[in-house]
Write a protein that holds these residues in place. Structure first.
Motif, PDB file in Angstrom:
ATOM      1  N   TYR A 210      33.104  33.817  42.429  1.00 31.29           N
ATOM      2  CA  TYR A 210      33.145  34.507  41.137  1.00 31.29           C
ATOM      3  C   TYR A 210      31.762  34.975  40.681  1.00 31.29           C
ATOM      4  N   CYS A 211      30.724  34.633  41.443  1.00 32.11           N
ATOM      5  CA  CYS A 211      29.364  35.011  41.059  1.00 32.11           C
ATOM      6  C   CYS A 211      29.100  36.519  41.079  1.00 32.11           C
ATOM      7  N   PRO A 212      29.788  37.312  41.901  1.00 30.84           N
ATOM      8  CA  PRO A 212      29.573  38.764  41.826  1.00 30.84           C
ATOM      9  C   PRO A 212      29.871  39.358  40.452  1.00 30.84           C
ATOM     10  N   ARG A 213      30.643  38.624  39.633  1.00 29.09           N
ATOM     11  CA  ARG A 213      30.922  39.106  38.276  1.00 29.09           C
ATOM     12  C   ARG A 213      29.649  39.251  37.465  1.00 29.09           C
ATOM     13  N   VAL A 214      28.746  38.278  37.538  1.00 25.31           N
ATOM     14  CA  VAL A 214      27.498  38.340  36.785  1.00 25.31           C
ATOM     15  C   VAL A 214      26.561  39.375  37.406  1.00 25.31           C
ATOM     16  N   ALA A 215      26.533  39.440  38.729  1.00 25.69           N
ATOM     17  CA  ALA A 215      25.699  40.443  39.392  1.00 25.69           C
ATOM     18  C   ALA A 215      26.110  41.849  38.961  1.00 25.69           C
ATOM     19  N   HIS A 216      27.418  42.074  38.871  1.00 25.66           N
ATOM     20  CA  HIS A 216      27.909  43.388  38.427  1.00 25.66           C
ATOM     21  C   HIS A 216      27.544  43.638  36.972  1.00 25.66           C
ATOM     22  N   ALA A 217      27.631  42.601  36.141  1.00 25.37           N
ATOM     23  CA  ALA A 217      27.266  42.750  34.727  1.00 25.37           C
ATOM     24  C   ALA A 217      25.800  43.131  34.582  1.00 25.37           C
ATOM     25  N   ILE A 218      24.933  42.560  35.405  1.00 23.38           N
ATOM     26  CA  ILE A 218      23.511  42.898  35.350  1.00 23.38           C
ATOM     27  C   ILE A 218      23.301  44.362  35.724  1.00 23.38           C
ATOM     28  N   GLU A 219      24.041  44.847  36.710  1.00 24.97           N
ATOM     29  CA  GLU A 219      23.945  46.260  37.080  1.00 24.97           C
ATOM     30  C   GLU A 219      24.373  47.154  35.920  1.00 24.97           C
ATOM     31  N   LEU A 220      25.465  46.783  35.252  1.00 25.22           N
ATOM     32  CA  LEU A 220      25.923  47.558  34.091  1.00 25.22           C
ATOM     33  C   LEU A 220      24.903  47.504  32.957  1.00 25.22           C
TER      34      LEU A 220
ATOM     35  N   LEU B 244      23.905  31.087  26.401  1.00 27.90           N
ATOM     36  CA  LEU B 244      24.913  31.399  27.405  1.00 27.90           C
ATOM     37  C   LEU B 244      25.421  32.822  27.215  1.00 27.90           C
ATOM     38  N   TRP B 245      25.420  33.582  28.278  1.00 27.27           N
ATOM     39  CA  TRP B 245      26.014  34.928  28.278  1.00 27.27           C
ATOM     40  C   TRP B 245      27.522  34.750  28.365  1.00 27.27           C
ATOM     41  N   GLN B 246      28.215  35.175  27.339  1.00 30.96           N
ATOM     42  CA  GLN B 246      29.638  34.914  27.250  1.00 30.96           C
ATOM     43  C   GLN B 246      30.402  35.593  28.384  1.00 30.96           C
ATOM     44  N   SER B 247      31.351  34.864  28.934  1.00 29.10           N
ATOM     45  CA  SER B 247      32.189  35.364  30.026  1.00 29.10           C
ATOM     46  C   SER B 247      33.445  36.036  29.455  1.00 29.10           C
ATOM     47  N   PRO B 248      33.929  37.100  30.084  1.00 26.12           N
ATOM     48  CA  PRO B 248      33.386  37.785  31.253  1.00 26.12           C
ATOM     49  C   PRO B 248      32.188  38.658  30.877  1.00 26.12           C
ATOM     50  N   GLU B 249      31.107  38.458  31.552  1.00 29.76           N
ATOM     51  CA  GLU B 249      29.838  39.096  31.208  1.00 29.76           C
ATOM     52  C   GLU B 249      29.899  40.626  31.203  1.00 29.76           C
ATOM     53  N   PRO B 250      30.649  41.269  32.119  1.00 39.46           N
ATOM     54  CA  PRO B 250      30.710  42.739  32.072  1.00 39.46           C
ATOM     55  C   PRO B 250      31.313  43.281  30.778  1.00 39.46           C
TER      56      PRO B 250
ATOM     57  N   ASN C 210      33.489  36.653  47.657  1.00 38.58           N
ATOM     58  CA  ASN C 210      33.859  37.444  46.485  1.00 38.58           C
ATOM     59  C   ASN C 210      35.334  37.242  46.140  1.00 38.58           C
ATOM     60  N   TYR C 211      35.581  36.655  44.963  1.00 39.77           N
ATOM     61  CA  TYR C 211      36.951  36.506  44.469  1.00 39.77           C
ATOM     62  C   TYR C 211      37.254  37.508  43.363  1.00 39.77           C
ATOM     63  N   THR C 212      36.370  38.445  43.122  1.00 38.82           N
ATOM     64  CA  THR C 212      36.540  39.406  42.030  1.00 38.82           C
ATOM     65  C   THR C 212      37.016  40.746  42.577  1.00 38.82           C
ATOM     66  N   SER C 213      37.281  41.669  41.665  1.00 37.68           N
ATOM     67  CA  SER C 213      37.667  43.030  42.059  1.00 37.68           C
ATOM     68  C   SER C 213      36.447  43.922  42.265  1.00 37.68           C
ATOM     69  N   TYR C 214      35.246  43.399  41.996  1.00 36.46           N
ATOM     70  CA  TYR C 214      34.027  44.192  42.129  1.00 36.46           C
ATOM     71  C   TYR C 214      33.616  44.307  43.595  1.00 36.46           C
ATOM     72  N   TYR C 215      32.751  45.280  43.861  1.00 36.73           N
ATOM     73  CA  TYR C 215      32.225  45.497  45.212  1.00 36.73           C
ATOM     74  C   TYR C 215      33.348  45.686  46.235  1.00 36.73           C
TER      75      TYR C 215
ATOM     76  N   HIS D 107      37.098  39.978  50.175  1.00 38.38           N
ATOM     77  CA  HIS D 107      36.890  38.531  50.063  1.00 38.38           C
ATOM     78  C   HIS D 107      35.488  38.138  50.520  1.00 38.38           C
ATOM     79  N   ILE D 108      34.997  38.807  51.523  1.00 44.13           N
ATOM     80  CA  ILE D 108      33.619  38.645  51.966  1.00 44.13           C
ATOM     81  C   ILE D 108      32.953  40.017  51.903  1.00 44.13           C
ATOM     82  N   VAL D 109      31.892  40.141  51.120  1.00 42.85           N
ATOM     83  CA  VAL D 109      31.150  41.402  51.075  1.00 42.85           C
ATOM     84  C   VAL D 109      30.045  41.293  52.123  1.00 42.85           C
TER      85      VAL D 109
END
Length: 353
Positions: free
Chosen positions: A129-139, A193-199, A263-268, A272-274
């Protein structure tokens, strides 16, 4: 036949009236108001942009939104004041309000600095689930240039573990201060804490680049020669910080590290494996104690504190050309007051407003 013609004419007129009198607004999740600066000299002009974030995509809606200053709508997207004072700005679009922004106009007798937000992203290559925060940082970086990211990879360097991460950095001393267990977790200015979902909560981070000025600026000069780092971190004071207990933290980061990401998210792409995922802003070494080193000397207004480092490039760095340096100052409670990043060979000046 005559009735049919009359009915057709009526429907045509009705449709024409609807198309000219009404505008169909786009679906919006949240509205973000961004001034080009929240601190200006009197008679200076602040220019606003307004964006909407829907389904994790950002769109500029400045022309469609209405901007309010102290509750009164303004024409256009600029504002100026001939007098010293503070004002509250907000934007409204499609019935949604942005978070308020506090604007300050001063007469030049104060020292103010550009305000940046620190994001410490506790992550892992094994963490689905960590790609969620990585995507939020990109946004977030699309919304503001004043965000500084640090990826703190966790939790183990044990290659036999399912949670092995080749970039793991032992931040357990820092994590012990935080109330959130597990991963992912993003913290803003170290302790919030950055509230989830961060994006969907970009406005929380953007808001920390605005409002009350930190009264403290950072300028970094760096040179990397072969296997040596020469670094000067300068901190200038816009008010008296004597006895405040402020501390300096200096990180060495590396960008462009390639390693597969679970990756368990819909991002990237939702894979399942990026494969070949690019990991950026990866923490490699902390040149000060992780919780900070006391700032000393004359900390009264307009004075500068300097900390110099002459250290070898960390052994775990894969490519010294991809180094990045981050310095920030925390208050006595550990909250980051201001932060700045720097790349090798960059000679910065203070960002005074």
């Amino acid at each position: 036949m005559k009735r049919f013609i009359l009915l057709f004419a009526f429907i045509s007129a009705l449709l024409s009236s609807c198309s000219s009198d009404y505008t169909i607004l786009k679906s919006v999740g949240s509205v973000i108001l961004k001034p080009d600066s929240s601190v200006k000299l009197i008679d200076g002009t602040i220019t606003f942009t307004v964006s909407s974030v829907t389904n994790n995509e950002s769109e500029d809606i400045t022309q469609e939104a209405v901007i309010y200053i102290d509750g009164e709508p303004i024409t256009g997207n600029t504002f100026s004041s001939a007098t010293v004072g503070t004002f509250e700005a907000k934007a409204i679009y499609a019935g949604l309000e942005s978070d308020p922004v506090v604007l300050t106009f001063h007469d030049g007798t104060e020292i103010n600095f550009e305000k940046r937000v620190l994001i410490e992203d506790y992550t892992g290559t094994w963490c689905g689930y960590c790609p969620r925060v990585a995507h939020a940082i990109e946004l977030l970086k699309e919304e503001t240039d004043n965000a500084v990211a640090v990826a703190i990879h966790r939790p183990t360097s044990n290659e036999a573990s399912l949670n092995y991460d080749p970039y793991n950095y032992d931040a357990s001393e820092l994590e012990a201060l935080l109330s959130t267990v597990g991963y992912p977790k993003g913290y803003l200015n170290r302790m919030t804490l950055w509230q989830s979902p961060e994006p969907n909560n970009l406005s929380q981070a953007v808001g920390l680049t605005q409002g009350l000025n930190p009264k403290l600026g950072i300028a970094i000069t760096s040179v990397v020669e072969e296997t040596t780092i020469n670094l000067d971190v300068n901190v200038k004071f816009g008010k008296d910080f004597t006895g405040s207990g402020i501390k300096l933290v200096v990180y060495v980061l590396e960008n462009g590290l390639i390693y597969d990401q679970v990756n368990y998210t819909s991002y990237y792409g939702g894979d399942h494996i990026v494969h070949g995922f690019e990991h950026n802003h990866v923490l490699r070494e902390c040149l000060t104690p992780l919780l900070g080193e006391a700032v000393t000397g004359d900390m009264t207004i307009a004075n500068t504190f300097t900390k110099s480092f002459n250290v070898p490039v960390p052994a775990n760095v894969e490519n010294a050309a991809n180094l990045e340096f981050v310095a920030f100052v925390t208050d006595a409670d550990g909250n980051a007051l201001n932060v700045r990043s720097n790349h090798p060979g960059e000679d910065q000046v203070f960002e005074e407003l």
